[in-house]
Scaffold this motif. Sequence first.
Motif, PDB file in Angstrom:
ATOM      1  N   LEU A 112       0.832  -1.207   0.000  1.00 47.00           N
ATOM      2  CA  LEU A 112       0.000   0.000   0.000  1.00 47.00           C
ATOM      3  C   LEU A 112       0.862   1.250   0.000  1.00 47.00           C
ATOM      4  N   LEU A 113       2.004   1.198   0.694  1.00 43.26           N
ATOM      5  CA  LEU A 113       2.898   2.356   0.695  1.00 43.26           C
ATOM      6  C   LEU A 113       3.406   2.633  -0.718  1.00 43.26           C
ATOM      7  N   GLN A 114       3.667   1.556  -1.468  1.00 42.62           N
ATOM      8  CA  GLN A 114       4.130   1.751  -2.845  1.00 42.62           C
ATOM      9  C   GLN A 114       3.020   2.357  -3.693  1.00 42.62           C
ATOM     10  N   ALA A 115       1.794   1.909  -3.448  1.00 40.57           N
ATOM     11  CA  ALA A 115       0.654   2.475  -4.186  1.00 40.57           C
ATOM     12  C   ALA A 115       0.488   3.955  -3.846  1.00 40.57           C
ATOM     13  N   GLN A 116       0.685   4.273  -2.562  1.00 43.98           N
ATOM     14  CA  GLN A 116       0.550   5.654  -2.105  1.00 43.98           C
ATOM     15  C   GLN A 116       1.621   6.533  -2.755  1.00 43.98           C
ATOM     16  N   ALA A 117       2.864   5.995  -2.805  1.00 39.91           N
ATOM     17  CA  ALA A 117       3.970   6.776  -3.365  1.00 39.91           C
ATOM     18  C   ALA A 117       3.795   7.016  -4.862  1.00 39.91           C
ATOM     19  N   SER A 118       3.018   6.132  -5.534  1.00 43.28           N
ATOM     20  CA  SER A 118       2.840   6.292  -6.978  1.00 43.28           C
ATOM     21  C   SER A 118       1.983   7.508  -7.316  1.00 43.28           C
ATOM     22  N   LYS A 119       1.224   7.995  -6.341  1.00 43.44           N
ATOM     23  CA  LYS A 119       0.311   9.139  -6.513  1.00 43.44           C
ATOM     24  C   LYS A 119      -0.792   8.874  -7.551  1.00 43.44           C
ATOM     25  N   ALA A 120      -1.042   7.600  -7.840  1.00 40.33           N
ATOM     26  CA  ALA A 120      -2.113   7.273  -8.790  1.00 40.33           C
ATOM     27  C   ALA A 120      -3.465   7.636  -8.171  1.00 40.33           C
ATOM     28  N   LYS A 121      -4.413   8.038  -9.028  1.00 43.50           N
ATOM     29  CA  LYS A 121      -5.726   8.409  -8.493  1.00 43.50           C
ATOM     30  C   LYS A 121      -6.496   7.181  -8.036  1.00 43.50           C
ATOM     31  N   ILE A 122      -6.293   6.071  -8.734  1.00 44.06           N
ATOM     32  CA  ILE A 122      -7.017   4.843  -8.394  1.00 44.06           C
ATOM     33  C   ILE A 122      -6.034   3.739  -8.018  1.00 44.06           C
ATOM     34  N   VAL A 123      -6.289   3.096  -6.883  1.00 44.61           N
ATOM     35  CA  VAL A 123      -5.519   1.915  -6.533  1.00 44.61           C
ATOM     36  C   VAL A 123      -6.402   0.711  -6.857  1.00 44.61           C
TER      37      VAL A 123
END
Lengths: 287, 406
Positions: free
Chosen positions: B212-223
């Motif tokens: 989840l931290l990697q998803a957060q760091a990606s700054k993508a609008k949708i996970v």
Amino acid sequence: MQALYAQLLVGLINGSFYALLSLGLAVIFGMLNIINFAHGALYMMGAFVAYFLLNLFGINYWWALILSPVIVGGFGIILERTMLQWLTGLDHLYGLLLTFGLALIIQGVFQNYFGSSGLPYAIPDILKGGVNLGFMYLPIYRGWVVIFSLVVCIATWYTIERTRLGAYLRAATENPTLVRAFGINVPRMITLTYGLGVGLAALAGVLSAPINQVRPLMGADLIIVVFAVVVIGGMGSIMGSIITGFALGVIEGLTKYFYPEASNTVVFVLMVLVLLVKPTGLTGRAN
Amino acid sequence: MKSKLSALMLGTALVFGAGSGAFAQDKTVKIGNLTDMSGLYADVGGAGSTLAAQMAVEDSGLAAKGWKIDVVSADHQNKPDVGTTTARQWVDIEKVDVIVDVLNSGVALAVKNVVTEKNIIMINSGAASSDLTNAQCSPNVVHWVYDTYMLANSTGTALVKAGGDSWFFLTADYAFGAALERDTTTAVTKAGGKILGSVKHPLNSSDFSSFLLQAQASKAKIVGLANAGGDTTNSIKQAAEFGIVSGGQRLAGLLMFISDVHSLGLNVAQGLNFTETFYWDLNDQTRAFSKRFSDRSKNKAPPTMVHAGVYAGLIHYFKALEALGGNPHDGAKVVAKMKEIKTDDPLFGKGEIQPNGRKIHPAYLFEVKKPSESKGPYDYYKLVGTTPGEQAFRPLSESVCPLVKK
């Protein structure tokens, strides 16, 4: 670089669960010579008891932190009195098989009644939210888990290694006949030690309930890793388990960052390497 | 000598002739529910699928017409080798005619080979991989409830249109996750969005914080959560904890079931969007069936869409058998008949089975209700949109299945 710090911290948080669980296992193995395969199931029971306390009796998380280990520890004492005590002096294998069977039965019963997808348990209000550390958003609850686990680990280590009660315990496992000659009730001490180890597992269960779903298989998923921790740390070594628990959490966290596919196996690769170099584990003594 | 031989041949011919006549009148059927009985998908399929199969047998009314139908079930433990071994035993020893449920794409793709080789039938309502009716299609397979193409197409396209044009995936590291990520990537890019990255996690993980931290760091609008069951519920719960949603990112559960929402609780699940093809509260017929189902189910839960698929798939299978006048024990022949007859059942409505084995019916985009909007147990979904079957699933013109004639 920031992401790396975040992964290190997350690893430390997971490590605190490994440490708490492996601590209980190490205490039980060190004192009773039993490889307690039911540890994961008892951890799961800890989480379920917290769930029941809240939903059936309205008893909150803070009380659950005390009551759940006591209740599940009591269940552990019954197990020890009715089954495990008959294995004293037998090969480790018997204890392992008995507790493994118990684990399957306990999990099966819970799964039969509560399904596999789990039940919700909310984070207590006071620990909700998080703080921005600059490199990551740290949920307050996770920070609490690390600190609380550290305190419990150190307190347990201190009790066993530095107090008179701990000295009796260690003596009773070294030479039960002699200790009994001093008028100390050795079987009762052994029973209470098993209860304490089980209580530690239940405590970890309560701590994990708000993070993971309360699921019948939550212990089964974790127990193999925790065994690897105990083996790497040195079977029965209290400090070894604590340090290895935290260290492996961090190593696993880093693997999840650099090569996520290997995150489930990295612990076992390490275990093999450690056993090849030092068969007694990092801090274990040859018996 | 010569006359002896011809007598023998005549006798053999008579026996076989009589035999084939008997086959045409054969009214025995054996159904095998091959599912996850004890693992992370056990609530999605599991014992509920056995119940759904039994209800289908009862509701078909075939027993009164002299048919003998048995249901057996087994746990594949989410392991393809266990699944194929069970399937082989079922065919060789127990004479099973049709295998239902088979959730877990890895297991389903493996069992598909056995089913094809032994010429029996798989009516799959649990696995998601769209490969089952595309590159790896088989004349012995009907894929009933959903697939990765449809889930990706429905949820992915809707979210891009609603402004979610950059995506990051959390993907379960096996056949299903890979297929779902691939199909969603196609749908998202087709709708004008872009993919910023993805991370593969092992099946049945308990901790998602690193991912989840990697998803957060990606700054993508949708996970995008390209996983299912316990993996999805744990990632949603932990995403809330790490402030993913409060930080402005949105979660897309690409495959979710009512059992997952129930397990999360509405407090955590509220506002999630995802696609299902069956919901117990859709109409009078689904409500009536669900009431009967939950009265008999162990934990009083309503059916998931997988359970509904097992029921509806078997109802249609029985129609094909009746049309054939008996059970020919020839899987490909029965499936061909199933494709010939239009489908119509109380749970999925009117539809059809395409030549590649894909069952076509509408797909519904749901949003999870707020706790204040829910009126009772399992009153969880708001209907946001409906996609007609022919638009929801992969068009035959894009199919690479050899069974589709172009």
